[in-house]
Motif scaffolding. Structure first.
Motif, short mmCIF file in Angstrom:
data_model
loop_
_atom_site.label_atom_id
_atom_site.label_comp_id
_atom_site.label_asym_id
_atom_site.label_seq_id
_atom_site.Cartn_x
_atom_site.Cartn_y
_atom_site.Cartn_z
N LEU A 38 4.32 -12.96 1.38
CA LEU A 38 5.54 -12.36 0.84
C LEU A 38 6.78 -12.96 1.46
O LEU A 38 7.88 -12.83 0.92
CB LEU A 38 5.54 -10.85 1.07
N GLU A 39 6.62 -13.61 2.61
CA GLU A 39 7.76 -14.19 3.32
C GLU A 39 8.08 -15.62 2.87
O GLU A 39 9.06 -16.20 3.30
CB GLU A 39 7.48 -14.18 4.83
N VAL A 40 7.24 -16.20 2.04
CA VAL A 40 7.44 -17.57 1.58
C VAL A 40 8.54 -17.59 0.53
O VAL A 40 8.53 -16.81 -0.41
CB VAL A 40 6.13 -18.18 1.03
N ASP A 41 9.50 -18.50 0.71
CA ASP A 41 10.66 -18.56 -0.18
C ASP A 41 10.46 -19.46 -1.39
O ASP A 41 11.06 -19.24 -2.42
CB ASP A 41 11.89 -19.06 0.59
N GLU A 42 9.68 -20.49 -1.24
CA GLU A 42 9.51 -21.45 -2.33
C GLU A 42 8.08 -21.46 -2.83
O GLU A 42 7.14 -21.40 -2.05
CB GLU A 42 9.86 -22.86 -1.85
N ALA A 43 7.94 -21.57 -4.14
CA ALA A 43 6.61 -21.74 -4.71
C ALA A 43 6.15 -23.16 -4.45
O ALA A 43 6.93 -24.09 -4.42
CB ALA A 43 6.66 -21.46 -6.21
N ASP A 44 4.86 -23.31 -4.26
CA ASP A 44 4.28 -24.63 -4.01
C ASP A 44 3.39 -24.97 -5.19
O ASP A 44 2.35 -24.38 -5.38
CB ASP A 44 3.46 -24.59 -2.71
N ASP A 45 3.82 -25.93 -5.99
CA ASP A 45 3.07 -26.29 -7.19
C ASP A 45 1.68 -26.84 -6.87
O ASP A 45 0.82 -26.89 -7.72
CB ASP A 45 3.85 -27.31 -8.02
N LYS A 46 1.47 -27.30 -5.63
CA LYS A 46 0.17 -27.83 -5.24
C LYS A 46 -0.82 -26.70 -4.99
O LYS A 46 -1.99 -26.92 -4.89
CB LYS A 46 0.30 -28.67 -3.96
N ASP A 66 0.79 -1.23 0.00
CA ASP A 66 0.00 0.00 0.00
C ASP A 66 0.83 1.29 0.00
O ASP A 66 0.28 2.38 0.01
CB ASP A 66 -1.00 0.01 1.16
N SER A 67 2.16 1.16 -0.02
CA SER A 67 3.01 2.34 -0.11
C SER A 67 4.41 1.92 -0.55
O SER A 67 4.76 0.74 -0.47
CB SER A 67 3.10 3.05 1.25
N PHE A 68 5.19 2.90 -0.98
CA PHE A 68 6.56 2.58 -1.37
C PHE A 68 7.37 2.13 -0.17
O PHE A 68 8.21 1.25 -0.27
CB PHE A 68 7.23 3.76 -2.07
N GLU A 69 7.10 2.71 0.98
CA GLU A 69 7.80 2.30 2.20
C GLU A 69 7.52 0.83 2.52
O GLU A 69 8.43 0.07 2.86
CB GLU A 69 7.39 3.17 3.39
N HIS A 70 6.26 0.42 2.37
CA HIS A 70 5.88 -0.98 2.60
C HIS A 70 6.61 -1.88 1.60
O HIS A 70 7.14 -2.93 1.96
CB HIS A 70 4.37 -1.11 2.48
N LEU A 71 6.65 -1.46 0.33
CA LEU A 71 7.35 -2.23 -0.70
C LEU A 71 8.84 -2.34 -0.38
O LEU A 71 9.42 -3.43 -0.44
CB LEU A 71 7.15 -1.57 -2.07
N SER A 72 9.44 -1.24 0.02
CA SER A 72 10.87 -1.24 0.36
C SER A 72 11.18 -2.16 1.52
O SER A 72 12.13 -2.94 1.49
CB SER A 72 11.34 0.17 0.73
N ASN A 73 10.34 -2.08 2.57
CA ASN A 73 10.54 -2.93 3.74
C ASN A 73 10.37 -4.41 3.41
O ASN A 73 11.14 -5.25 3.87
CB ASN A 73 9.60 -2.52 4.88
N ALA A 74 9.36 -4.74 2.61
CA ALA A 74 9.14 -6.13 2.21
C ALA A 74 10.33 -6.64 1.41
O ALA A 74 10.79 -7.77 1.60
CB ALA A 74 7.85 -6.25 1.39
N PHE A 75 10.83 -5.81 0.52
CA PHE A 75 12.00 -6.17 -0.30
C PHE A 75 13.21 -6.44 0.59
O PHE A 75 13.88 -7.47 0.45
CB PHE A 75 12.29 -5.05 -1.30
#
Length: 121
Positions: free
Chosen positions: A81-89, A32-41
């Motif tokens: 956003l914290e999940v490292d691996e994609a889950d094909d299931k 919802d903001s650039f700050e949120h995007l930066s922190n998530a990154f």
């Protein structure tokens, strides 16, 4: 400083490989903001700051007592956003369907709260 909209739109043009893949997997409306995007990154890419999380991690995220569905879904979306691996299931289509269904329940929850507020007055 440019507005958040410009920063958020130009940010992906600077990404390559893993960072671009991470960005493209962000759920719609999860930032919802650039700050949120930066922190998530930063949280996602700064090594050693957090343990690796698999998609199964999302199964333990529960709605808390007295937590609105809207609040829970916001927290759940942040956690994806914290999940490292994609889950094909659990392909993105399933997630999108779940989010759409949850949106209908959130709208109903909001309507019930509004009705109760009107009845109080």
């Amino acid at each position: 400083m440019p507005p958040d909209e410009i920063l958020c739109c130009s940010f992906p043009t600077t990404l390559k490989r893993a960072t671009r893949e991470w960005f493209t997997k962000l759920p719609t409306s999860s930032i919802d903001s650039f700050e949120h995007l930066s922190n998530a990154f930063l949280r996602h890419f700064i090594g050693g700051q957090r343990p690796k999380r698999l998609a199964d991690y999302l199964l333990i995220i529960r709605q808390r007592e007295k937590e609105t569905l809207r609040s829970y879904m916001k927290r759940f979306t942040r956690e994806t956003l914290e999940v490292d691996e994609a889950d094909d299931k659990n392909p993105p289509k399933m997630m999108a369907k779940m989010l759409l269904k949850a949106q209908k329940y959130m709208n109903a929850e909001d309507a019930l709260v509004a009705i109760k507020d009107v009845e109080k007055t």
